[in-house]
Design an enzyme around this catalytic site. Structure first.
Site, short mmCIF file in Angstrom:
data_model
loop_
_atom_site.label_atom_id
_atom_site.label_comp_id
_atom_site.label_asym_id
_atom_site.label_seq_id
_atom_site.Cartn_x
_atom_site.Cartn_y
_atom_site.Cartn_z
CD GLU A 167 -19.34 23.61 -5.53
OE1 GLU A 167 -19.67 23.40 -6.62
OE2 GLU A 167 -18.21 22.26 -5.78
CE LYS A 188 -15.21 13.62 -14.35
NZ LYS A 188 -16.79 13.33 -13.62
CE1 TYR A 252 -23.95 0.16 -6.79
CE2 TYR A 252 -23.02 -1.60 -7.62
CZ TYR A 252 -23.47 -1.15 -6.98
OH TYR A 252 -23.44 -1.56 -5.58
N PRO A 254 -20.19 4.07 -8.07
CG PRO A 254 -21.55 5.25 -5.66
CD PRO A 254 -21.32 4.20 -7.06
CE1 TYR A 256 -15.96 11.79 -2.83
CE2 TYR A 256 -16.51 12.71 -5.47
CZ TYR A 256 -15.38 12.06 -4.52
OH TYR A 256 -14.14 12.99 -4.66
CG HIS A 260 -23.76 11.90 -7.23
ND1 HIS A 260 -23.16 11.25 -6.43
CD2 HIS A 260 -23.05 11.81 -8.55
CE1 HIS A 260 -22.06 10.67 -6.79
NE2 HIS A 260 -21.98 10.88 -7.96
CG HIS A 262 -22.68 12.10 -13.24
ND1 HIS A 262 -21.57 12.38 -12.69
CD2 HIS A 262 -22.89 11.25 -12.70
CE1 HIS A 262 -20.95 11.59 -11.43
NE2 HIS A 262 -21.85 10.73 -12.10
P1 M7G Z 1 -19.38 9.96 -8.36
O1 M7G Z 1 -20.06 9.27 -9.91
O2 M7G Z 1 -19.35 9.07 -7.66
O3 M7G Z 1 -17.71 9.52 -9.32
O4 M7G Z 1 -19.37 11.03 -9.22
P2 M7G Z 1 -16.72 9.47 -10.33
O5 M7G Z 1 -15.74 11.36 -9.88
O6 M7G Z 1 -15.79 8.56 -10.29
O7 M7G Z 1 -17.48 10.01 -11.43
C1 M7G Z 1 -19.26 12.57 -8.83
C2 M7G Z 1 -19.03 13.13 -9.76
O8 M7G Z 1 -18.82 14.45 -8.77
C3 M7G Z 1 -17.92 13.75 -9.69
O9 M7G Z 1 -18.31 13.95 -11.32
C4 M7G Z 1 -17.44 14.68 -10.12
O10 M7G Z 1 -16.47 15.70 -10.76
C5 M7G Z 1 -17.73 15.49 -8.79
N1 M7G Z 1 -17.63 16.37 -8.07
C6 M7G Z 1 -15.95 15.98 -7.12
N2 M7G Z 1 -15.59 16.65 -5.86
C7 M7G Z 1 -15.26 15.87 -5.30
C8 M7G Z 1 -17.42 17.80 -6.27
C9 M7G Z 1 -17.30 19.35 -5.94
O11 M7G Z 1 -15.86 19.68 -4.73
N3 M7G Z 1 -17.94 20.01 -5.92
C10 M7G Z 1 -18.12 19.25 -7.83
N4 M7G Z 1 -18.99 20.86 -8.18
N5 M7G Z 1 -18.67 18.25 -7.87
C11 M7G Z 1 -17.69 17.28 -7.62
#
Ligand code: M7G
Length: 325
Positions: A167, A188, A252, A254, A256, A260, A262
Site C-alpha cells: 500500500e 473499507k 475497543y 479492536p 488488531y 490505530h 479510525h
Molecule cells: P479495528 O478497530 O482493529 O477492527 O480496525 P475492526 O475491523 O473491527 O474495525 C482495523 C481497521 O483496519 C478496519 O477498519 C479495517 O477495515 C482496516 N484494515 C484491515 N486490514 C486487514 C487492512 C489492510 O490490509 N489495509 C488497510 N488499509 N486497512 C485494513
C-alpha cells in the site's frame, strides 16, 4: 365501507416511459452508507402528460440470496461479476471495485480474505452479542494475556504498511519519529467518494496494543499530533472537507492490537463499528488522559462482545463467577 367518492384518488402507477422522462432538478439527499439517493425533479402525469414535481428515492436492492436456493443464488452472483478494478491488497487481504456488468457503473465493492482463518470466519459470522464490563483487573488477568497470545501474523498487514512493502502508493502521510504514525486509506474506502472517506492512522510504536496501553505522560503528544496533523493533511488533499467534518475514533475491542485511529467523514454513519461502546472519540481519550494520565488503565470499559470472540467465554465466566460470590 367504500371511501367517499370525492376523496378517492387513483393510485399512482409509474410506467417505464414516465420514469425515463424524469427531469432532474436537484439531489435532496445522497447517502452512500445506505446507498440511497433522494432526487427532486418532475415526472409527466400519465393522463395529461404535464410535468409534475416528484421526489424519487433510488435505493440499491439487497442481494437476493434466496432466489433459486442459496447455493445457486450466491454462485450465480459471483459468476456474473464482469470486471474488477483493484483498490488495494495486503498480505491475505484484497479489495476492489466490481462491476456486475462491464458496461454499468461499478456496482459493488468486493473484499477478499484468502486464506481466511477460523478467527476471520468467527468474526464475520452472525452471532449473539452481550455487553461486557471489563474492569482493569479483568484486563490484566484475561485480556492482556489473550492479546499477548495472538500470533504476530495477525498484524502482518500493519507491518507491511509501516515498512512500505504494501500500500506504499496509497499512504497519505508519514510523520517522522518520535511521534511516528502513518495515515493510509482504510480498506473499507473506495478511495474516491469523499462522503464515505475512511482512513486509518497507524502508530509506529507496536508496543501500544490498544487504548488500554495509552498513558498521558507517554502518549498525549502522539495522540494530539495524530488528531491535528491528519486533519491538516486531509484538508490539504481534499479542500472541500471542512474543519470539524472528520470523526476520529478508536475501537475497543479492536480486531488488531496495534494501536490505530479510525478517521471517517462525519456524514458517514454507516459503519456498525461506530456504535456506542465500541467506538471512543479520540478527543475524549485525549481529554481523559489530560485529566488523569492513567485514566485508560483505571477505568472499567463496557462493550459488546460476540459469542464467537475468543474473549467471550473467559470474560463471561469470570464475571459470572465474581457475581455469584
Ligand atoms: P479495528 O478497530 O482493529 O477492527 O480496525 P475492526 O475491523 O473491527 O474495525 C482495523 C481497521 O483496519 C478496519 O477498519 C479495517 O477495515 C482496516 N484494515 C484491515 N486490514 C486487514 C487492512 C489492510 O490490509 N489495509 C488497510 N488499509 N486497512 C485494513
Amino acid at each position: 365501507m367504500s371511501p367517499p367518492v370525492d376523496l378517492y384518488v387513483e393510485p399512482n402507477v409509474i410506467s417505464l416511459t414516465q420514469a425515463r422522462a424524469f427531469v432532474f432538478e436537484r439531489i435532496l439527499t445522497d447517502d452512500p452508507a445506505t446507498r440511497t439517493l433522494f432526487l427532486l425533479g418532475t415526472i409527466p402525469n400519465s393522463k395529461t402528460g404535464e410535468q409534475e414535481t416528484a421526489i424519487v428515492k433510488l435505493e440499491k436492492a439487497a442481494f437476493d440470496t434466496h432466489a433459486e436456493g442459496e447455493r445457486e443464488a450466491v454462485q450465480g452472483l459471483m459468476g456474473r461479476i464482469g470486471k474488477l478494478e483493484s483498490l488495494g491488497g495486503n498480505d491475505i487481504y484484497y479489495w476492489a471495485k466490481a462491476w456486475m456488468k462491464e458496461d454499468r457503473p461499478a456496482d459493488i465493492k468486493i473484499s477478499v480474505i484468502q486464506p481466511a482463518t477460523e478467527v476471520h470466519i468467527s468474526k464475520h459470522s452472525k452471532q449473539a452479542v452481550h455487553l461486557i464490563r471489563e474492569t482493569p483487573e479483568l484486563y490484566q488477568s484475561i485480556v492482556l494475556p489473550y492479546i499477548q497470545s495472538i500470533p504476530a501474523s495477525r498484524t502482518q498487514w500493519v507491518r507491511n504498511i509501516l515498512s512500505g512493502v504494501s500500500e506504499a502508493d496509497s499512504v497519505i502521510y508519514t510523520s517522522p519519529s518520535p511521534l511516528g504514525f502513518t495515515v493510509v486509506p482504510d480498506l473499507k474506502w473506495d478511495k474516491s467518494t469523499l462522503s464515505t472517506l475512511y482512513l486509518s492512522i497507524i502508530a509506529h510504536d507496536a508496543s501500544i496494543l490498544s487504548l488500554r496501553s495509552l498513558r498521558g505522560d507517554l502518549h498525549l503528544p502522539l495522540l494530539i499530533e495524530m488528531r491535528n496533523k491528519t486533519e491538516e493533511v486531509v484538508r490539504e488533499l481534499y479542500p472541500s472537507i471542512e474543519k470539524g467534518q472528520l470523526r476520529f475514533f478508536v475501537h475497543y475491542q479492536p480486531s488488531y492490537y496495534h494501536f490505530h485511529v479510525h478517521v471517517v467523514h462525519v456524514s458517514y454513519q454507516g459503519s456498525l463499528g461506530m456504535s456506542v461502546g465500541q467506538a471512543h472519540l479520540l478527543d475524549d481519550l485525549i481529554d481523559l488522559l489530560q485529566l488523569n494520565p492513567s485514566a485508560l488503565s483505571l477505568l472499567p470499559l463496557t462493550y459488546a462482545l460476540g459469542e464467537n470472540h475468543a474473549l467471550w467465554k473467559p470474560l463471561s465466566s469470570a464475571i459470572a463467577a465474581a457475581s455469584s460470590l
